[in-house]
Design a protein around this motif. Structure first.
Motif, PDB file in Angstrom:
ATOM      1  N   ALA A   1      16.496  -2.752 -20.181  1.00  0.00           N
ATOM      2  CA  ALA A   1      15.475  -3.418 -19.373  1.00  0.00           C
ATOM      3  C   ALA A   1      15.109  -4.773 -19.952  1.00  0.00           C
ATOM      4  O   ALA A   1      15.250  -5.028 -21.147  1.00  0.00           O
ATOM      5  CB  ALA A   1      14.237  -2.540 -19.274  1.00  0.00           C
ATOM      6  N   GLY A   2      14.609  -5.656 -19.058  1.00  0.00           N
ATOM      7  CA  GLY A   2      14.026  -6.904 -19.504  1.00  0.00           C
ATOM      8  C   GLY A   2      14.768  -8.138 -19.064  1.00  0.00           C
ATOM      9  O   GLY A   2      15.705  -8.085 -18.264  1.00  0.00           O
ATOM     10  N   PRO A   3      14.366  -9.291 -19.577  1.00  0.00           N
ATOM     11  CA  PRO A   3      15.012 -10.551 -19.225  1.00  0.00           C
ATOM     12  C   PRO A   3      16.398 -10.650 -19.857  1.00  0.00           C
ATOM     13  O   PRO A   3      16.716  -9.946 -20.818  1.00  0.00           O
ATOM     14  CB  PRO A   3      14.066 -11.609 -19.797  1.00  0.00           C
ATOM     15  CG  PRO A   3      13.383 -10.923 -20.938  1.00  0.00           C
ATOM     16  CD  PRO A   3      13.243  -9.488 -20.526  1.00  0.00           C
ATOM     17  N   THR A   4      17.202 -11.526 -19.287  1.00  0.00           N
ATOM     18  CA  THR A   4      18.581 -11.686 -19.735  1.00  0.00           C
ATOM     19  C   THR A   4      18.856 -13.120 -20.149  1.00  0.00           C
ATOM     20  O   THR A   4      18.141 -14.051 -19.777  1.00  0.00           O
ATOM     21  CB  THR A   4      19.563 -11.306 -18.615  1.00  0.00           C
ATOM     22  OG1 THR A   4      19.278 -12.124 -17.471  1.00  0.00           O
ATOM     23  CG2 THR A   4      19.411  -9.837 -18.237  1.00  0.00           C
TER      24      THR A   4
ATOM     25  N   TYR B   1       0.527  -2.145 -16.901  1.00  0.00           N
ATOM     26  CA  TYR B   1       1.061  -1.346 -17.998  1.00  0.00           C
ATOM     27  C   TYR B   1       2.404  -0.733 -17.614  1.00  0.00           C
ATOM     28  O   TYR B   1       3.230  -0.434 -18.479  1.00  0.00           O
ATOM     29  CB  TYR B   1       0.071  -0.259 -18.401  1.00  0.00           C
ATOM     30  CG  TYR B   1       0.435   0.369 -19.729  1.00  0.00           C
ATOM     31  CD1 TYR B   1       0.519  -0.408 -20.878  1.00  0.00           C
ATOM     32  CD2 TYR B   1       0.721   1.722 -19.828  1.00  0.00           C
ATOM     33  CE1 TYR B   1       0.866   0.144 -22.096  1.00  0.00           C
ATOM     34  CE2 TYR B   1       1.071   2.289 -21.049  1.00  0.00           C
ATOM     35  CZ  TYR B   1       1.147   1.500 -22.173  1.00  0.00           C
ATOM     36  OH  TYR B   1       1.512   2.049 -23.384  1.00  0.00           O
ATOM     37  N   ARG B   2       2.637  -0.563 -16.312  1.00  0.00           N
ATOM     38  CA  ARG B   2       3.955  -0.094 -15.861  1.00  0.00           C
ATOM     39  C   ARG B   2       5.069  -0.931 -16.458  1.00  0.00           C
ATOM     40  O   ARG B   2       6.081  -0.397 -16.940  1.00  0.00           O
ATOM     41  CB  ARG B   2       4.060  -0.163 -14.335  1.00  0.00           C
ATOM     42  CG  ARG B   2       5.463   0.205 -13.795  1.00  0.00           C
ATOM     43  CD  ARG B   2       5.787  -0.494 -12.491  1.00  0.00           C
ATOM     44  NE  ARG B   2       5.861  -1.916 -12.649  1.00  0.00           N
ATOM     45  CZ  ARG B   2       6.940  -2.592 -13.028  1.00  0.00           C
ATOM     46  NH1 ARG B   2       8.069  -1.962 -13.301  1.00  0.00           N
ATOM     47  NH2 ARG B   2       6.905  -3.900 -13.161  1.00  0.00           N
ATOM     48  N   SER B   3       4.915  -2.241 -16.444  1.00  0.00           N
ATOM     49  CA  SER B   3       5.995  -3.105 -16.926  1.00  0.00           C
ATOM     50  C   SER B   3       6.232  -2.935 -18.415  1.00  0.00           C
ATOM     51  O   SER B   3       7.353  -3.124 -18.900  1.00  0.00           O
ATOM     52  CB  SER B   3       5.701  -4.567 -16.590  1.00  0.00           C
ATOM     53  OG  SER B   3       4.561  -5.045 -17.276  1.00  0.00           O
ATOM     54  N   ARG B   4       5.194  -2.562 -19.154  1.00  0.00           N
ATOM     55  CA  ARG B   4       5.372  -2.335 -20.607  1.00  0.00           C
ATOM     56  C   ARG B   4       6.086  -0.999 -20.846  1.00  0.00           C
ATOM     57  O   ARG B   4       6.948  -0.902 -21.713  1.00  0.00           O
ATOM     58  CB  ARG B   4       4.012  -2.326 -21.305  1.00  0.00           C
ATOM     59  CG  ARG B   4       3.255  -3.632 -21.220  1.00  0.00           C
ATOM     60  CD  ARG B   4       4.028  -4.800 -21.806  1.00  0.00           C
ATOM     61  NE  ARG B   4       4.911  -5.440 -20.845  1.00  0.00           N
ATOM     62  CZ  ARG B   4       5.995  -6.154 -21.142  1.00  0.00           C
ATOM     63  NH1 ARG B   4       6.363  -6.287 -22.394  1.00  0.00           N
ATOM     64  NH2 ARG B   4       6.722  -6.711 -20.210  1.00  0.00           N
ATOM     65  N   VAL B   5       5.725   0.022 -20.089  1.00  0.00           N
ATOM     66  CA  VAL B   5       6.409   1.308 -20.226  1.00  0.00           C
ATOM     67  C   VAL B   5       7.877   1.166 -19.825  1.00  0.00           C
ATOM     68  O   VAL B   5       8.775   1.737 -20.465  1.00  0.00           O
ATOM     69  CB  VAL B   5       5.708   2.382 -19.372  1.00  0.00           C
ATOM     70  CG1 VAL B   5       6.471   3.703 -19.417  1.00  0.00           C
ATOM     71  CG2 VAL B   5       4.279   2.594 -19.857  1.00  0.00           C
ATOM     72  N   TRP B   6       8.139   0.393 -18.777  1.00  0.00           N
ATOM     73  CA  TRP B   6       9.511   0.189 -18.302  1.00  0.00           C
ATOM     74  C   TRP B   6      10.395  -0.420 -19.380  1.00  0.00           C
ATOM     75  O   TRP B   6      11.603  -0.161 -19.430  1.00  0.00           O
ATOM     76  CB  TRP B   6       9.479  -0.701 -17.063  1.00  0.00           C
ATOM     77  CG  TRP B   6      10.813  -0.893 -16.421  1.00  0.00           C
ATOM     78  CD1 TRP B   6      11.602  -2.001 -16.480  1.00  0.00           C
ATOM     79  CD2 TRP B   6      11.541   0.075 -15.650  1.00  0.00           C
ATOM     80  NE1 TRP B   6      12.770  -1.801 -15.786  1.00  0.00           N
ATOM     81  CE2 TRP B   6      12.755  -0.534 -15.259  1.00  0.00           C
ATOM     82  CE3 TRP B   6      11.273   1.375 -15.235  1.00  0.00           C
ATOM     83  CZ2 TRP B   6      13.705   0.126 -14.484  1.00  0.00           C
ATOM     84  CZ3 TRP B   6      12.217   2.034 -14.465  1.00  0.00           C
ATOM     85  CH2 TRP B   6      13.413   1.409 -14.099  1.00  0.00           C
ATOM     86  N   GLN B   7       9.811  -1.218 -20.256  1.00  0.00           N
ATOM     87  CA  GLN B   7      10.599  -1.878 -21.299  1.00  0.00           C
ATOM     88  C   GLN B   7      11.176  -0.900 -22.323  1.00  0.00           C
ATOM     89  O   GLN B   7      11.979  -1.287 -23.179  1.00  0.00           O
ATOM     90  CB  GLN B   7       9.745  -2.924 -22.028  1.00  0.00           C
ATOM     91  CG  GLN B   7       9.332  -4.102 -21.151  1.00  0.00           C
ATOM     92  CD  GLN B   7      10.514  -4.888 -20.635  1.00  0.00           C
ATOM     93  OE1 GLN B   7      11.423  -5.241 -21.392  1.00  0.00           O
ATOM     94  NE2 GLN B   7      10.524  -5.176 -19.351  1.00  0.00           N
TER      95      GLN B   7
END
Length: 362
Positions: free
Chosen positions: A181-184, A170-176
């Motif tokens: 943030a995210g892919p490029t 869930y950390r990665s979802r909050v980070w978004q």
């Protein structure tokens, strides 16, 4: 041989109750007194966390030893002032995060509001050396489809504010929630990469280049690419595995570039879906295969990653280590799976945290 360095963020918790403690300033002050000039530990956004950075290492054995040593030192400094550290990517127990008092963090709180105040998440950033910005951008373009597998392997954040989030990471979802943030997209050249970063800063939406939170980026401080998709791992050996796989990905991407092989480009939309799927299921279900972007069992996708980077791992002497580490995680579970098993056994999130304190230095 490419050097590798790791930055890990650790949660400060009460050793008896498992509740997060806003004591980073005191921990850092003690670390400075005891280890003056070492610059190992750093302040982070919230007072309930502390970060350390290893030195660049060519040997993965040396890197793992330093990660374990830094975790032990962090715990020692924390215990002297009445708390301890847990390698948890989110707090299982409810918490009201305390934003640090410096000017940068206050700007972030004003700019992003509740997203800053709730952003108590803890990651692991891996730096791998590159020879130039040209090589670095070529690497960034070519490792994009594989990054979600690192999220799945490291996933260690199933709980949020006292409840099961339904996610492994869930950390990665909050980070978004951060706007950068995210892919490029593909950058194709250093000029286009730096122009895009400058354009983003010029919008005023972010403060400076330090707030470029791409899944993978050129470091602004070191001659490295920095991969930022992993949860802080419950066990030091898992952090070492993630670093090993990351170096393998970087070396493989650099070789593809030198051989004139074009990067595979699934597009940002599919990369976002792949990242979501990895965060949701971790190693317990299916992932999107990086070559096809179709669902496959996590075990098959992890083995595809190993096959993809096998030559680079072998040349570094890391192939057996990587295979054994991946098999261990597939067999015994990553941090998210261990946390859920602990809750099932103890029926107490407090016990989950206190058990994870022990795992942090295991």
């Amino acid at each position: 041989m490419r050097t590798v360095g790791v930055e890990e963020e650790l949660l400060l918790v009460d050793p008896e109750t498992g509740e997060p403690r806003a004591m980073s300033a005191a921990v850092l002050a003690r670390a400075e007194r005891e280890d003056a000039g070492q610059d190992v530990f750093e302040k982070e956004l919230h007072e309930q966390m502390v970060e350390f950075a290893t030195h660049p290492q060519s040997s993965m054995e040396s890197l793992l030893a330093e990660i374990a040593r830094c975790r032990k030192e962090a715990a020692g400094h924390a215990e002297e002032i009445g708390c301890t550290v847990a390698a948890l990517a989110t707090s299982p127990l409810p918490v009201s995060p305390a934003v640090g008092m410096n000017e940068r963090y206050r700007w972030m709180e004003q700019q992003y509001g509740i997203a800053t105040r709730e952003q108590l998440v803890l990651g692991c950033h891996v730096h791998v050396s590159v020879e130039s910005d040209e090589e670095g951008v070529a690497v960034l373009d070519r490792l994009r489809p594989w990054l979600a597998v690192l999220t799945a392997l490291s996933a260690n954040s199933p709980f949020w504010q006292g409840k099961d989030s339904g996610y492994s990471s869930y950390r990665s979802r909050v980070w978004q929630r951060w706007p950068s943030a995210g892919p490029t997209e593909l950058f194709e050249s250093p000029e286009r990469y730096h122009r895009r970063v400058a354009e983003m800063v010029a919008t005023g939406t972010i403060l400076d280049e330090g707030m470029i939170y791409f899944d993978a980026r050129l470091s602004e401080r070191y001659p490295t690419v920095e991969i930022r998709v992993s949860d802080v791992a419950l066990h030091a050996e898992t952090a070492g595995l993630v670093a090993t796989l990351t170096r393998g990905l970087v070396e493989t991407a650099a070789r593809e570039w030198r051989e004139g092989r074009e990067p595979v480009d699934p597009g940002v939309s599919l990369l976002r879906l792949s990242a979501w799927q990895a965060a949701r299921s971790g190693l317990t279900g299916e992932l999107l295969h990086p070559r096809t972007m179709r669902r496959m069992p996590a075990e098959a996708v992890v083995r595809a990653l190993l096959d993809h980077i096998a030559d680079a791992l072998s040349d570094h002497g890391d192939l057996d280590r990587a295979r054994e580490g991946c098999e261990r995680l597939l067999r015994d579970g990553n941090g998210a799976m261990i946390q859920r098993a602990l809750l099932e056994r103890t029926e107490s999130l407090r016990d989950v945290v206190t058990e994870c304190v022990r795992h942090t230095q295991a």
